[in-house]
Design an enzyme around this catalytic site. Structure first.
Site, PDB file in Angstrom:
ATOM      1  N   PRO A   2      27.933  15.822 118.712  1.00 17.76           N
ATOM      2  CA  PRO A   2      27.286  15.652 120.017  1.00 17.76           C
ATOM      3  C   PRO A   2      28.105  16.272 121.149  1.00 17.76           C
ATOM      4  O   PRO A   2      29.279  15.958 121.311  1.00 17.76           O
ATOM      5  CB  PRO A   2      27.210  14.130 120.179  1.00 17.76           C
ATOM      6  N   GLU A   3      27.483  17.157 121.901  1.00 15.02           N
ATOM      7  CA  GLU A   3      28.088  17.726 123.102  1.00 15.02           C
ATOM      8  C   GLU A   3      27.192  17.320 124.269  1.00 15.02           C
ATOM      9  O   GLU A   3      26.322  16.464 124.102  1.00 15.02           O
ATOM     10  CB  GLU A   3      28.201  19.258 122.954  1.00 15.02           C
TER      11      GLU A   3
END
Length: 282
Positions: A2-3
């Site tokens: 996840p960014e």
DNA sequence: TTACTCCTGGCC
DNA sequence: GGCCAGGAGTAA
């Protein structure tokens, strides 16, 4: 992994399901998931009891890759999803599995489940303030902050011999980019990941900032990128994978010039780029 | 600036 | 059966 776009997608899903809800109880199956400041002098279980149970969640927001939860009374905590973490709200019950490390039971039977198979993620309790204070010092300006202009961007990341890719990944400078979107932004800007940051001229910085905004917004519009484990707050996969130009496309044709996409190592990270149209400066 | 640590699913 | 990715913190 996840960014910013994935974390923001999770936030958008979580906010309406969590805000204004009372936390009935909090369960942590492992002590090392929750970081409580040393001087708070409390064990995680005790912190959870004191600062979550009976509290109303005021606001769910985000800074970089951190999800921030504020409760009534100006308290809060931050959640980092790490490599494989997810926060999913179940409204009709769900059995925690061996990777579910925290569950917040909320009113009306809603349950917030924190899963993290690789256990790289953490909950960080704020010492004596809102969630934002738990991550201050760890994160610089958010990559989508509208006040981030080219000059600020250049001043923050420039002036270093380090590679531009390693500068983009440093969350203390600009927060939100990880390995996927750093590679995508550099490709969009036509800049080789191994360029020393100090070698970029103002025009290139402007192009790079536009590239960052563009790849992040597109990913956000597609609900984030799922390779293996990323899920949003309702447990759904993201749809951005097919919109990536170079990441995970080693050996495929560069969508811009047709040469082969390479996978190299930069700053210790697997890095995808096109050596033909992402140039090093003279 | 580099290397190690954490951890486990997925791949060879 | 072994190796590796990868974010972030820490050590060398």
């Amino acid at each position: 992994m996840p960014e910013l776009p994935e974390v923001e997608t999770v936030r958008r899903g979580l906010a309406p399901l969590c805000e204004d809800r009372t936390i009935v109880s909090a369960e942590f199956s492992r002590d090392d998931i929750l970081i409580v400041p040393d001087d708070a002098g409390q064990k995680p279980a005790r912190w959870a009891q004191e600062f979550t149970e009976g509290m109303v969640i005021d606001r769910v927001y985000r800074h970089g890759k951190y999800l921030l939860f504020d409760t009534e009374g100006e308290r809060g905590w931050a959640v980092h999803l790490g490599m494989s973490g997810s926060l999913v709200v179940y409204t009709d019950g769900a059995a925690p599995d061996k990777h579910t490390h925290a569950v917040l039971n909320m009113c009306c039977g809603a349950e917030l489940h924190y899963r993290a198979p690789r256990r790289f993620g953490r909950w960080i309790a704020a010492r004596d303030g809102p969630a934002r204070t738990a991550v201050s010092g760890r994160v610089g300006i958010d990559a989508l902050d509208p006040t981030l202009d080219v000059r600020r961007f250049m001043n923050r990341l420039g002036g270093s011999q380090a590679t531009i890719k390693s500068r983009l990944l440093d969350q203390r400078l600009v927060a939100g980019l990880g390995n996927i979107y750093a590679d995508e932004a550099l490709f969009a800007a036509g800049i080789h990941p191994r360029c020393p940051a100090s070698s970029l001229d103002p025009g290139r910085w402007a192009t790079l900032l536009r590239g960052i905004r563009s790849v992040l917004r597109r990913a956000l519009a597609n609900g984030g990128t799922t390779f293996a484990s990323y899920r949003d707050a309702r447990g759904r996969k993201g749809g951005n994978r097919g919109h990536l130009s170079v990441y995970g496309r080693e050996g495929e044709q560069c969508p811009r010039c047709g040469n082969s996409v390479e996978r190299i190592k930069v700053a210790g990270r697997g890095t995808h780029c096109c050596a033909a149209c992402q140039q090093m400066p003279e």
